[in-house]
Structures are given as structure tokens and as C-alpha cells.
Design a protein around this motif. Structure first.
Motif, PDB file in Angstrom:
ATOM      1  N   LYS A  83      -5.117   5.666   1.736  1.00 55.89           N
ATOM      2  CA  LYS A  83      -4.308   4.486   1.460  1.00 55.89           C
ATOM      3  C   LYS A  83      -4.654   3.979   0.063  1.00 55.89           C
ATOM      4  O   LYS A  83      -5.828   3.800  -0.266  1.00 55.89           O
ATOM      5  CB  LYS A  83      -4.571   3.397   2.492  1.00 55.89           C
ATOM      6  N   ASP A  84      -3.630   3.744  -0.762  1.00 58.30           N
ATOM      7  CA  ASP A  84      -3.826   3.244  -2.126  1.00 58.30           C
ATOM      8  C   ASP A  84      -3.237   1.848  -2.287  1.00 58.30           C
ATOM      9  O   ASP A  84      -2.126   1.574  -1.817  1.00 58.30           O
ATOM     10  CB  ASP A  84      -3.133   4.158  -3.148  1.00 58.30           C
ATOM     11  N   TRP A  85      -3.983   0.985  -2.995  1.00 58.47           N
ATOM     12  CA  TRP A  85      -3.477  -0.278  -3.506  1.00 58.47           C
ATOM     13  C   TRP A  85      -3.347  -0.085  -5.016  1.00 58.47           C
ATOM     14  O   TRP A  85      -4.356  -0.008  -5.730  1.00 58.47           O
ATOM     15  CB  TRP A  85      -4.443  -1.429  -3.226  1.00 58.47           C
ATOM     16  N   ILE A  86      -2.126   0.030  -5.521  1.00 57.28           N
ATOM     17  CA  ILE A  86      -1.910   0.366  -6.928  1.00 57.28           C
ATOM     18  C   ILE A  86      -1.622  -0.924  -7.704  1.00 57.28           C
ATOM     19  O   ILE A  86      -0.603  -1.578  -7.495  1.00 57.28           O
ATOM     20  CB  ILE A  86      -0.752   1.371  -7.086  1.00 57.28           C
ATOM     21  N   TYR A  87      -2.524  -1.279  -8.600  1.00 57.40           N
ATOM     22  CA  TYR A  87      -2.402  -2.512  -9.376  1.00 57.40           C
ATOM     23  C   TYR A  87      -1.494  -2.319 -10.583  1.00 57.40           C
ATOM     24  O   TYR A  87      -0.596  -3.112 -10.836  1.00 57.40           O
ATOM     25  CB  TYR A  87      -3.781  -2.970  -9.849  1.00 57.40           C
ATOM     26  N   THR A  91       0.825  -1.208   0.000  1.00 55.53           N
ATOM     27  CA  THR A  91       0.000   0.000   0.000  1.00 55.53           C
ATOM     28  C   THR A  91       0.861   1.261   0.000  1.00 55.53           C
ATOM     29  O   THR A  91       2.002   1.256   0.468  1.00 55.53           O
ATOM     30  CB  THR A  91      -0.957   0.023   1.200  1.00 55.53           C
ATOM     31  N   HIS A  92       0.284   2.329  -0.530  1.00 52.54           N
ATOM     32  CA  HIS A  92       0.944   3.633  -0.612  1.00 52.54           C
ATOM     33  C   HIS A  92       0.063   4.645   0.103  1.00 52.54           C
ATOM     34  O   HIS A  92      -1.129   4.775  -0.209  1.00 52.54           O
ATOM     35  CB  HIS A  92       1.120   4.036  -2.082  1.00 52.54           C
ATOM     36  N   LEU A  93       0.617   5.362   1.077  1.00 54.30           N
ATOM     37  CA  LEU A  93      -0.134   6.363   1.840  1.00 54.30           C
ATOM     38  C   LEU A  93       0.204   7.750   1.328  1.00 54.30           C
ATOM     39  O   LEU A  93       1.364   8.090   1.139  1.00 54.30           O
ATOM     40  CB  LEU A  93       0.218   6.271   3.328  1.00 54.30           C
ATOM     41  N   TRP A  94      -0.827   8.566   1.065  1.00 51.69           N
ATOM     42  CA  TRP A  94      -0.586   9.945   0.652  1.00 51.69           C
ATOM     43  C   TRP A  94      -1.513  10.876   1.424  1.00 51.69           C
ATOM     44  O   TRP A  94      -2.525  10.453   1.973  1.00 51.69           O
ATOM     45  CB  TRP A  94      -0.771  10.120  -0.851  1.00 51.69           C
ATOM     46  N   GLY A  95      -1.141  12.157   1.438  1.00 58.37           N
ATOM     47  CA  GLY A  95      -1.969  13.172   2.086  1.00 58.37           C
ATOM     48  C   GLY A  95      -1.208  13.930   3.150  1.00 58.37           C
ATOM     49  O   GLY A  95      -0.012  13.732   3.373  1.00 58.37           O
ATOM     50  N   ASP A  96      -1.912  14.834   3.819  1.00 57.37           N
ATOM     51  CA  ASP A  96      -1.365  15.587   4.938  1.00 57.37           C
ATOM     52  C   ASP A  96      -2.517  15.936   5.875  1.00 57.37           C
ATOM     53  O   ASP A  96      -3.673  15.545   5.639  1.00 57.37           O
ATOM     54  CB  ASP A  96      -0.598  16.826   4.462  1.00 57.37           C
ATOM     55  N   LYS A  97      -2.209  16.676   6.925  1.00 59.80           N
ATOM     56  CA  LYS A  97      -3.221  16.979   7.938  1.00 59.80           C
ATOM     57  C   LYS A  97      -4.385  17.763   7.349  1.00 59.80           C
ATOM     58  O   LYS A  97      -5.543  17.586   7.730  1.00 59.80           O
ATOM     59  CB  LYS A  97      -2.578  17.762   9.085  1.00 59.80           C
ATOM     60  N   GLU A  98      -4.100  18.628   6.386  1.00 62.11           N
ATOM     61  CA  GLU A  98      -5.143  19.463   5.782  1.00 62.11           C
ATOM     62  C   GLU A  98      -5.979  18.679   4.771  1.00 62.11           C
ATOM     63  O   GLU A  98      -7.211  18.794   4.736  1.00 62.11           O
ATOM     64  CB  GLU A  98      -4.500  20.670   5.083  1.00 62.11           C
ATOM     65  N   ALA A  99      -5.329  17.857   3.959  1.00 65.38           N
ATOM     66  CA  ALA A  99      -6.038  17.123   2.912  1.00 65.38           C
ATOM     67  C   ALA A  99      -6.653  15.823   3.410  1.00 65.38           C
ATOM     68  O   ALA A  99      -7.595  15.303   2.798  1.00 65.38           O
ATOM     69  CB  ALA A  99      -5.083  16.817   1.760  1.00 65.38           C
ATOM     70  N   GLY A 100      -6.141  15.293   4.536  1.00 71.19           N
ATOM     71  CA  GLY A 100      -6.540  13.965   4.979  1.00 71.19           C
ATOM     72  C   GLY A 100      -5.572  12.926   4.433  1.00 71.19           C
ATOM     73  O   GLY A 100      -4.707  13.236   3.597  1.00 71.19           O
ATOM     74  N   PHE A 101      -5.699  11.704   4.914  1.00 70.87           N
ATOM     75  CA  PHE A 101      -4.772  10.646   4.526  1.00 70.87           C
ATOM     76  C   PHE A 101      -5.527   9.512   3.843  1.00 70.87           C
ATOM     77  O   PHE A 101      -6.576   9.074   4.305  1.00 70.87           O
ATOM     78  CB  PHE A 101      -4.017  10.114   5.746  1.00 70.87           C
ATOM     79  N   ILE A 161      -6.419   1.402  -9.432  1.00 69.20           N
ATOM     80  CA  ILE A 161      -6.079   1.326  -8.015  1.00 69.20           C
ATOM     81  C   ILE A 161      -7.337   1.042  -7.207  1.00 69.20           C
ATOM     82  O   ILE A 161      -8.461   1.115  -7.714  1.00 69.20           O
ATOM     83  CB  ILE A 161      -5.428   2.633  -7.491  1.00 69.20           C
ATOM     84  N   ILE A 162      -7.143   0.695  -5.935  1.00 64.72           N
ATOM     85  CA  ILE A 162      -8.173   0.829  -4.905  1.00 64.72           C
ATOM     86  C   ILE A 162      -7.688   1.913  -3.961  1.00 64.72           C
ATOM     87  O   ILE A 162      -6.514   1.919  -3.575  1.00 64.72           O
ATOM     88  CB  ILE A 162      -8.375  -0.486  -4.122  1.00 64.72           C
ATOM     89  N   PHE A 163      -8.554   2.863  -3.599  1.00 62.61           N
ATOM     90  CA  PHE A 163      -8.181   3.784  -2.525  1.00 62.61           C
ATOM     91  C   PHE A 163      -9.063   3.507  -1.310  1.00 62.61           C
ATOM     92  O   PHE A 163     -10.209   3.051  -1.431  1.00 62.61           O
ATOM     93  CB  PHE A 163      -8.213   5.247  -2.948  1.00 62.61           C
ATOM     94  N   GLY A 164      -8.496   3.765  -0.135  1.00 65.57           N
ATOM     95  CA  GLY A 164      -9.197   3.452   1.097  1.00 65.57           C
ATOM     96  C   GLY A 164      -9.183   4.599   2.089  1.00 65.57           C
ATOM     97  O   GLY A 164      -8.205   5.347   2.187  1.00 65.57           O
ATOM     98  N   LEU A 165     -10.288   4.720   2.823  1.00 70.65           N
ATOM     99  CA  LEU A 165     -10.413   5.683   3.910  1.00 70.65           C
ATOM    100  C   LEU A 165     -10.904   4.954   5.156  1.00 70.65           C
ATOM    101  O   LEU A 165     -11.804   4.097   5.062  1.00 70.65           O
ATOM    102  CB  LEU A 165     -11.414   6.786   3.559  1.00 70.65           C
ATOM    103  N   SER A 166     -10.342   5.281   6.295  1.00 74.14           N
ATOM    104  CA  SER A 166     -10.818   4.706   7.543  1.00 74.14           C
ATOM    105  C   SER A 166     -12.225   5.219   7.858  1.00 74.14           C
ATOM    106  O   SER A 166     -12.695   6.197   7.262  1.00 74.14           O
ATOM    107  CB  SER A 166      -9.862   5.074   8.688  1.00 74.14           C
ATOM    108  N   ALA A 167     -12.883   4.556   8.793  1.00 75.96           N
ATOM    109  CA  ALA A 167     -14.254   4.917   9.153  1.00 75.96           C
ATOM    110  C   ALA A 167     -14.366   6.398   9.505  1.00 75.96           C
ATOM    111  O   ALA A 167     -13.553   6.932  10.262  1.00 75.96           O
ATOM    112  CB  ALA A 167     -14.719   4.060  10.324  1.00 75.96           C
TER     113      ALA A 167
END
Length: 281
Positions: free
Chosen positions: A41-45, A29-39, A54-60
Motif C-alpha cells: 500500500k502506497d501513500w503518494i505525496y 492510497t494506491h495498492l500494487w503487487g500480485d500474488k507472487e510479488a506480494g501486495f 511516498i510512504i509504503f506499507g506492509l501488513s504484519a
């Protein structure tokens, strides 16, 4: 508590010299973002000059917006499919918002600002097709050239008469099962294929395979990628006798001119989402 700080850097660009089975469980997985944009998680196929899946993911109950370093406006058409959770996505420039449930697609074109929210108590996962791909200059570098959006809107300040067509131009289109255009292919019209999106930049389809059914051999001039929505699907590459097993969220990267054939050993219908690439480079 450790505070995460990140600066923008290009995401990984996995590519393959031969037709390849891509196992979801093995993707780093690849994590991108910052405090302002949010974080996020990407699964890049795969990400080459032909395809970007890709699949991108956000926590609850988290979201991504944008910051100066991470701008969410790109030079590509995008199709999103919700795999898990509930996504609320909107254009912060206009205030247009949509709720997208598990199993629904949503489409938008280039130059659309977009923010996404996980409106659920579980992890959100969204399958994404993005074309023309980032390697053609349509992602981070492109976004940096656009005027920065400072003010965000998450509602539209007008009342919509349900009997009157909206005069507002919409940024997004939710595509449900009734909006898919169906075709039958094969020598005996045995294979059902639905077209979800067919634009100059992005062509995405869905295959429906009945229990016990085998598809005809499938091949494209350009590279393509197939995403599996079920478990234990059998696949043969390039007309060989070797069969491989695919599970939910696994994919096949198919080089242009190669062929693939699927067999569904179960009693239930299975589905595969596939994207045709824009080149065979």
C-alpha cells in the motif's frame, strides 16, 4: 475468499502548481503487487520530475518480493526511513540482509534488487525518497529492461570474521544518528540541520527545532518537500501572516524560490525530514 489479481500500471503522480500543505489523512492510497510479488500500500505525496516522496506499507508479517510484472530494481537512489514496525530488507541477488528499526534510515543506489519484509506484529510504514523520480523513466519501464532475477537468496554463504574487513561489496547503508553530518544555519547560527544523504541524484536533510523556537526562512532553487515527525507544528508559507498547523506525517510541497518558516509551540524538540528536488520544472 476473494483472490486479488492485479497487472502492472503506473502509480498516481500527484503534482502541485503552488506551494501546498499535504495532509496525510487526505491522501488516497494506491495498492500494487500480485500474488507472487506480494501486495504493498502506497501513500503518494508528490511525484513529478523533481521529487518523489511516498510512504509504503506492509501488513504484519508480510513482504514484497518481485514478479515479472512488478520488478524491484530501479534507476534511482533511494532513502528509506522506518516510521512504524521493523523492516528486514535485502538484495535477493547477493543475499545481503539488514534489519532496520523504527527511527532508522537505510540508503541504496540504482540497480539494486531489493525485497522487504515486515518482521513485526504491527503494520509497517516506511517513508521513501526516490530520485531521479519515476517520471524521468527510472521505475517500471526501467525495471523491465533489466534481466529478470529468477533465484532469490536471503543469506550470504560465508563466515564473517568480525576483525577482518569484508571483501564483499555492500548494496545498503544503514544511517543512524551518528552518521548524520550536522551544520548550523541562520544569521545567528540558530538552526541545526543534519545532512543524511547528498548524492548527485538525492539530497535529504533533517531539521531539529527546539521547543519554542522558530526557524529562519528556508528556500531552495529547486522544488522541495518537508515531512513532519511531530504534531501541532506551526508553519508560514511565502512570508505571509497566515499560520497553518501540521501534524505527524503531514508534508509541505515547496515550489522552487518560495520560502517556508516553522515554529515549534511545544516544549519538546521536533524533527522535519526534507528533500531537495533535482529541478524546478
Amino acid at each position: 475468499m476473494i483472490e486479488v489479481t492485479m497487472t502492472y500500471k503506473p502509480s498516481p503522480k500527484p503534482d502541485y502548481l503552488t506551494s501546498t500543505i499535504i495532509k496525510y489523512a487526505k491522501i488516497k492510497t494506491h495498492l500494487w503487487g500480485d500474488k507472487e510479488a506480494g501486495f504493498v500500500k502506497d501513500w503518494i505525496y508528490v511525484s513529478n520530475k523533481s521529487l518523489h516522496q511516498i510512504i509504503f506499507g506492509l501488513s504484519a508479517r508480510t513482504n514484497f518480493k518481485h514478479s515479472n510484472d512488478f520488478r524491484t530494481i530501479f534507476g534511482a537512489d533511494e532513502l528509506l526511513y522506518v516510521l512504524n514496525g521493523t523492516m528486514v530488507i535485502g538484495n535477493p541477488q547477493t543475499g545481503e540482509m539488514h534489519r532496520v528499526e523504527k527511527g532508522e534510515f537505510i540508503f541504496f543506489r540504482k540497480d539494486t534488487w531489493h525485497h522487504a519484509f515486515n518482521y513485526s506484529n504491527e503494520d509497517l510504514q516506511v517513508l521513501e525518497f526516490f530520485s531521479p523520480p519515476p517520471l524521468t523513466g527510472t521505475s517500471g519501464a526501467y525495471a523491465k529492461q533489466k534481466p529478470f532475477l529468477k533465484k532469490f537468496k536471503y543469506r550470504q554463504n560465508y563466515l564473517l570474521d568480525p576483525l577482518k574487513p569484508s571483501i564483499k561489496k555492500k548494496s545498503f547503508k544503514i544511517i543512524d544518528k551518528n552518521a548524520i553530518h550536522w551544520s548550523l544555519i541562520g544569521e545567528n547560527q540558530e538552526q541545526l540541520v543534519g545532512t543524511i544523504v547528498n548524492t548527485k541524484n538525492l539530497k535529504v536533510h533533517i531539521l531539529k527545532i527546539l521547543g519554542g523556537q522558530s526557524t529562519p526562512k528556508i528556500s531552495f532553487l529547486n522544488h522541495s518537500v518537508f515531512f513532519v515527525l511531530n504534531n501541532k507544528l506551526k508553519v508560514t508559507l511565502n512570508s505571509t501572516k497566515s499560520k497553518f498547523e501540521l501534524n505527524y506525517r503531514d508534508s509541505i510541497y515547496l515550489r522552487g524560490g518560495n520560502d517556508v518558516q516553522f515554529h515549534n509551540p511545544s516544549k519538546n524538540e521536533v524533527s522535519i525530514i526534507l528533500c531537495e528536488g533535482i529541478s524546478n520544472e
